[in-house]
Design an enzyme around this catalytic site. Structure first.
Site, PDB file in Angstrom:
ATOM      1  N   ASP A  27     110.386 114.095 113.532  1.00 60.42           N
ATOM      2  CA  ASP A  27     110.807 113.845 112.222  1.00 60.42           C
ATOM      3  C   ASP A  27     111.574 115.472 111.704  1.00 60.42           C
ATOM      4  O   ASP A  27     112.215 115.360 110.783  1.00 60.42           O
ATOM      5  CB  ASP A  27     109.277 113.990 110.531  1.00 60.42           C
ATOM      6  N   LYS A  29      97.361 113.941 114.161  1.00 60.76           N
ATOM      7  CA  LYS A  29      96.886 113.368 113.085  1.00 60.76           C
ATOM      8  C   LYS A  29      95.688 111.828 113.275  1.00 60.76           C
ATOM      9  O   LYS A  29      96.118 112.143 111.487  1.00 60.76           O
ATOM     10  CB  LYS A  29      98.363 113.341 112.397  1.00 60.76           C
TER      11      LYS A  29
HETATM   12  C1  BGC Z   1     103.447 115.770 116.023  1.00 58.51           C
HETATM   13  C2  BGC Z   1     104.506 116.181 115.808  1.00 58.51           C
HETATM   14  C3  BGC Z   1     105.469 116.258 114.206  1.00 58.51           C
HETATM   15  C4  BGC Z   1     104.388 116.901 113.325  1.00 58.51           C
HETATM   16  C5  BGC Z   1     104.461 116.381 112.003  1.00 58.51           C
HETATM   17  C6  BGC Z   1     102.488 116.733 115.040  1.00 58.51           C
HETATM   18  O1  BGC Z   1     101.008 116.417 114.697  1.00 58.51           O
HETATM   19  O2  BGC Z   1     102.644 116.875 117.407  1.00 58.51           O
HETATM   20  O3  BGC Z   1     105.717 114.890 116.320  1.00 58.51           O
HETATM   21  O4  BGC Z   1     106.641 116.134 114.400  1.00 58.51           O
HETATM   22  O5  BGC Z   1     103.094 116.383 113.207  1.00 58.51           O
HETATM   23  O6  BGC Z   1     104.622 115.223 111.577  1.00 58.51           O
END
Ligand code: BGC
Length: 501
Positions: A237, A202
């Protein structure tokens, strides 16, 4: 001639590294912050048509995605590295019963904000007696800072929040405050209260955290700050959402986040996990964090997806996430519009430089443009102008809405296929477990919550794949902010202190 895409190779996809953005200017075309469209433009129609064709998700494509998701789940359960899906053990073997009691904290780090929460749990009858929370925006620069800087910032936010604990909350004397730490990035868990960061996603690129125990990073920061708290559960999460939703509804078996990023977790039988390596769960079940964002098999991708991926800080990774999640939908649309503006003069003879800025268009912009029901698409016009400095006529606005719809439709439908893949895998292993009774999929995340067209496409794909009969038993339900309480509940369940729940 077009100059090849040159979006930032380093740094956040949210932050353009050089003003003016990712594409080069054509010779002599730049004037007053504008670049010229092709002098003899081709029509926009074939570009749109190709985009729609490349993004098409008829049932056979969805079916393939669902089957491949189920197969990749098995591969990831068989061995680490067995497929794109990490299928991470959460060490959460028992879900909340409702009997949990006491004061617990939750800390949620997963995107542009971090949230802190305290909850006083009252047991079966009283359930949640009191909650308070606070949300702090993470300054952009901290997404590229050092691990210490990021965790110091978090510990200081937590300390400020803990200082304001009022009379509704009670901690028995002699106890430390316990925290459920929701950390929404791929972590290889070692136990319920420790885990090694595999990689950032992200757009985060914090140095010095990958390969480290994130709980130790937080504990050290809390110590530096003189904050006497203890992390008793480290959870993703999705896992926190599942726990939070299960507190109210025993039929919850799967949780999915569709927000900035995306992921899913579900309840798995331990005898279906070959890579367990001697780990014993008292309940015979455990929650698996799939990290499905890394899925990539058979996805319908466009040239814009490929360009965006190549320019990202994690090329070749998180392809499903880059196709369906909130961080990326706006950028895919922007890239398609730039192509249409440059080659098809979508916005007239010149294009404002601003439109060339990577990640300028955000998913909430797509959402508000798709909500516009006025005859002249006035809202679409104002979003284009306010965000990108683009003047548009009605014809262009209609095209923009079509592009948004194409990308949202593909994302929503592929997300639906992923959900069906998980349900399918669970049903194949235990006939009747999923489709033989009511099964709840708990959903959370801003994309799911706010983008109604996307949500509608997702639900539509689930029904198309399962058929009306089977989909009647599958309840896809919004579990708003369930993850905060969920993390606190898991902190309670893993408390260091004696408890009888
Ligand atoms: C992460 C996950 C997370 C998801 C939603 C992804 O980029 O790798 O661990 O649960 O985003 O937040």
């Amino acid at each position: 001639m077009l100059v090849a895409s040159a979006s930032p190779a380093v740094g956040s996809p949210c932050l353009p590294r050089s003003p003016g953005g990712g594409r080069g200017r054509r010779g002599g075309g730049a004037r007053f912050g504008m670049i010229a469209a092709r002098s003899a433009p081709v029509s926009v129609a074939p570009i749109l048509k190709k985009l729609q064709k490349d993004c098409d998700t008829p049932v056979p494509v969805l079916r393939h995605v669902a089957d491949a998701m189920a197969a990749d789940m098995r591969g990831g359960l068989a061995a680490d590295g067995g497929s794109d899906l990490k299928m991470i053990l959460s060490y959460v073997d028992s879900l909340p019963s409702g009997n949990e009691k006491g004061l617990f904290y939750a800390l949620d780090l997963g995107g542009t904000n971090f949230r802190v929460l305290r909850v006083q749990l009252g047991g079966k009858e009283d359930r949640v007696l009191a909650t308070e929370f606070d949300q702090v925006t993470i300054p952009q620069e901290l997404m590229f800072s050092t691990s210490e800087e990021l965790f110091d910032f978090i510990a200081s936010g937590l300390a400020k929040f803990a200082d304001k604990e009022g009379g509704k909350f009670h901690l028995p004397t002699g106890r430390k405050r316990e925290i459920g730490f929701t950390f929404s990035f791929p972590v290889k868990q070692i136990s319920i209260d420790s885990g090694i960061l595999i990689k950032w996603t992200k757009g985060f690129a914090v140095s010095g955290t990958a390969g480290k125990d994130v709980v130790a990073c937080l504990n050290e920061a809390m110590e530096r700050r003189g904050l006497d708290m203890r992390v008793s559960a480290l959870v993703n999460d999705t896992v926190a959402t599942l726990a939070g939703a299960r507190y109210w509804d025993n039929d919850v078996m799967v949780a999915v986040i569709l927000g900035t990023g995306t992921n899913a977790c579900y309840v798995e039988r331990t005898d279906a996990i070959p890579k367990l390596n001697g780990y014993v769960s008292t309940s015979g079940r455990t929650i698996i964090n799939t990290e499905w964002g890394a899925f990539s098999n058979g996805l319908p991708l466009t040239e814009f997806d490929r360009e965006m991926d190549a320019a990202s800080i994690n090329p070749g990774e998180q392809i499903y996430e880059k196709t369906i999640s909130g961080m990326y939908l706006g950028e895919i649309v922007r890239r398609a519009l730039v192509r249409m503006a440059e080659e098809g003069a979508l916005f007239g003879k010149s294009i404002p430089d601003k439109l060339l800025t990577p990640f300028l268009l955000r998913t909430p912009d797509l959402c508000s443009m798709q909500k516009d029901e006025s005859d002249d698409l006035q809202k679409v016009g104002s979003v284009l102008y306010d965000v990108a400095g683009v003047e548009s006529n009605l014809g262009a606005r209609k095209v923009v809405v079509e592009v948004c719809d194409t990308i949202a439709k593909r994302g929503g439908r592929l997300a639906g296929a992923g959900i069906v893949g998980i349900l399918q895998k669970m049903e194949e292993d235990s006939e009747g477990l999923i489709f033989g009774k009511r099964t709840v999929v708990a959903m959370d995340g801003g994309l799911y919550e706010n983008y109604s067209q996307y949500r509608g496409y997702m639900h539509g794909a689930v029904t198309e794949l399962l058929g009306t009969e089977l989909s009647r038993n599958v309840v896809i339900e919004h579990s708003k902010d369930g993850s905060g309480i969920g993390a606190a509940l898991l902190a309670a369940a893993n408390s260091n202190y004696e408890h009888d729940f």
